[in-house]
Motif scaffolding. Structure first.
Motif, PDB file in Angstrom:
ATOM      1  N   GLN A  61       0.848  -1.190   0.000  1.00  0.00           N
ATOM      2  CA  GLN A  61       0.000   0.000   0.000  1.00  0.00           C
ATOM      3  C   GLN A  61       0.885   1.242   0.000  1.00  0.00           C
ATOM      4  OE1 GLN A  61      -3.089   0.122   2.934  1.00  0.00           O
ATOM      5  NE2 GLN A  61      -3.466  -2.080   2.866  1.00  0.00           N
ATOM      6  N   PRO A  62       0.378   2.352  -0.545  1.00  0.00           N
ATOM      7  CA  PRO A  62       1.152   3.601  -0.466  1.00  0.00           C
ATOM      8  C   PRO A  62       1.363   4.004   0.986  1.00  0.00           C
ATOM      9  CG  PRO A  62      -0.648   3.788  -2.048  1.00  0.00           C
ATOM     10  CD  PRO A  62      -0.889   2.528  -1.284  1.00  0.00           C
ATOM     11  N   GLU A  92      10.100   8.883   1.711  1.00  0.00           N
ATOM     12  CA  GLU A  92       8.971   7.980   1.532  1.00  0.00           C
ATOM     13  C   GLU A  92       9.437   6.537   1.611  1.00  0.00           C
ATOM     14  OE1 GLU A  92       6.047   9.354  -1.705  1.00  0.00           O
ATOM     15  OE2 GLU A  92       7.973  10.193  -2.304  1.00  0.00           O
ATOM     16  N   LEU A 146       8.747   2.902   0.215  1.00  0.00           N
ATOM     17  CA  LEU A 146       8.144   2.306  -0.969  1.00  0.00           C
ATOM     18  C   LEU A 146       8.055   0.798  -0.760  1.00  0.00           C
ATOM     19  CD1 LEU A 146      10.196   4.290  -3.656  1.00  0.00           C
ATOM     20  CD2 LEU A 146       7.967   4.896  -2.656  1.00  0.00           C
ATOM     21  N   MET A 191      -4.963  10.005   2.744  1.00  0.00           N
ATOM     22  CA  MET A 191      -4.081   8.945   3.225  1.00  0.00           C
ATOM     23  C   MET A 191      -3.853   9.072   4.722  1.00  0.00           C
ATOM     24  SD  MET A 191      -0.209  10.025   2.095  1.00  0.00           S
ATOM     25  CE  MET A 191      -0.588  10.028   0.345  1.00  0.00           C
TER      26      MET A 191
END
Length: 279
Positions: free
Chosen positions: A28-29, A75, A77, A261
């Motif tokens: 998932q992001p 981030e 990933l 999100m």
């Protein structure tokens, strides 16, 4: 996505805000990790994960790492199943557990092996092989206590300065704070940077940004101006300028994307006056 957190043992609470983690059977992001005054030590026992930042591009940080978000966001990933547990250190507290100075760790991601050598690599392997969350928590707490016994520092003046700059960031003045803890400004700035990896002023600015954004996201709002003014920004233009410096985009663009999100911020476990003080 299963999210959880654990309040650490009492001996660790002055230094560690919480142990926390996310688990998901599907990729998932993940929300961005943003600059702050504390630190994260992440152990990933799911499928492979990469780390992306503007400064370092996309890298493979291994199974255990410090993301290195002091000077910009990064981030995670996920490449498949997500499973990680992270140690959230309080402001400046990583220095009590690390053989390396925070100056050395401030500008880049670092693996547990780089920082703690074979002990860090072995712990990462044990976390991966642990059968459940309770065992991972126990392994981490035992290891943290051993690191604290080896690397912990007795620095009441620096601890008092950290708390003043974090909880009183709106009104505290560096000259007055240095005088309050019995140091010249020049000496205070030198010692603080050596120990924390930031100058007192940079720490204060980072705390103000962190708390403003945290309060905005926890409130579930896209209107940030009230929070910004409450934390001491002069006006909207001042906050936008600071926000772009920390995140690389305007707060409006960021908060529009964030509305759809999750995020990594959490409500405080202790009120400021109840946070345990290092002994």
């Amino acid at each position: 996505m299963n999210r959880y957190f654990v309040i650490p043992r009492a001996e660790l609470q002055p230094y560690v805000d919480r142990l926390w983690g996310w688990e998901s059977e599907l990729a998932q992001p993940m929300p961005p990790m943003l600059p702050g005054t504390g630190a994260e030590l992440m152990f990933h026992y799911g499928d492979r994960v990469f780390l992306r930042s503007a400064r370092h591009g996309v890298i493979d940080p291994g199974e255990a790492f410090l993301p290195g978000t002091r000077h910009g966001p990064c981030e995670l990933l996920a490449q498949g199943r997500i499973g990680f547990i992270s140690v959230r250190f309080r402001s400046g507290a990583l220095r009590h557990f690390s053989p390396l100075s925070l100056i050395e760790l401030a500008n880049r991601p670092a693996t547990a092996g780089e920082v703690w050598g074979d002990a860090g690599r072995q712990l990462a392997e044990r976390i991966i092989q642990a059968p459940d969350r309770n065992k991972r928590v126990a392994l981490l707490e035992d290891w943290l206590l051993a690191c604290l016994a080896r690397h912990g520092k007795q620095q009441p003046a620096i601890e008092a300065a950290i708390r003043a700059l974090y909880y009183r960031h709106r009104e505290v003045k560096i000259d007055a704070l240095a005088d309050e803890i019995g140091m010249s400004r020049r000496n205070f700035e030198r010692v603080f940077r050596e120990q924390i990896g930031l100058t007192p002023k940079a720490f204060q600015r980072t705390a103000r940004f962190h708390l403003t954004l945290r309060n905005t996201l926890l409130a579930g709002r896209s209107d940030y101006l009230d929070a910004a003014l409450a934390h001491g920004y002069y006006d909207q233009a001042h906050f936008i300028h600071e926000f772009k410096g920390f995140v690389g985009k305007s707060p409006t663009l960021f908060l529009q994307a964030a509305a759809s999100m999750a995020h990594f911020y959490n409500p405080s476990i202790f009120s400021p006056d109840k946070v345990p003080f290092p002994r």
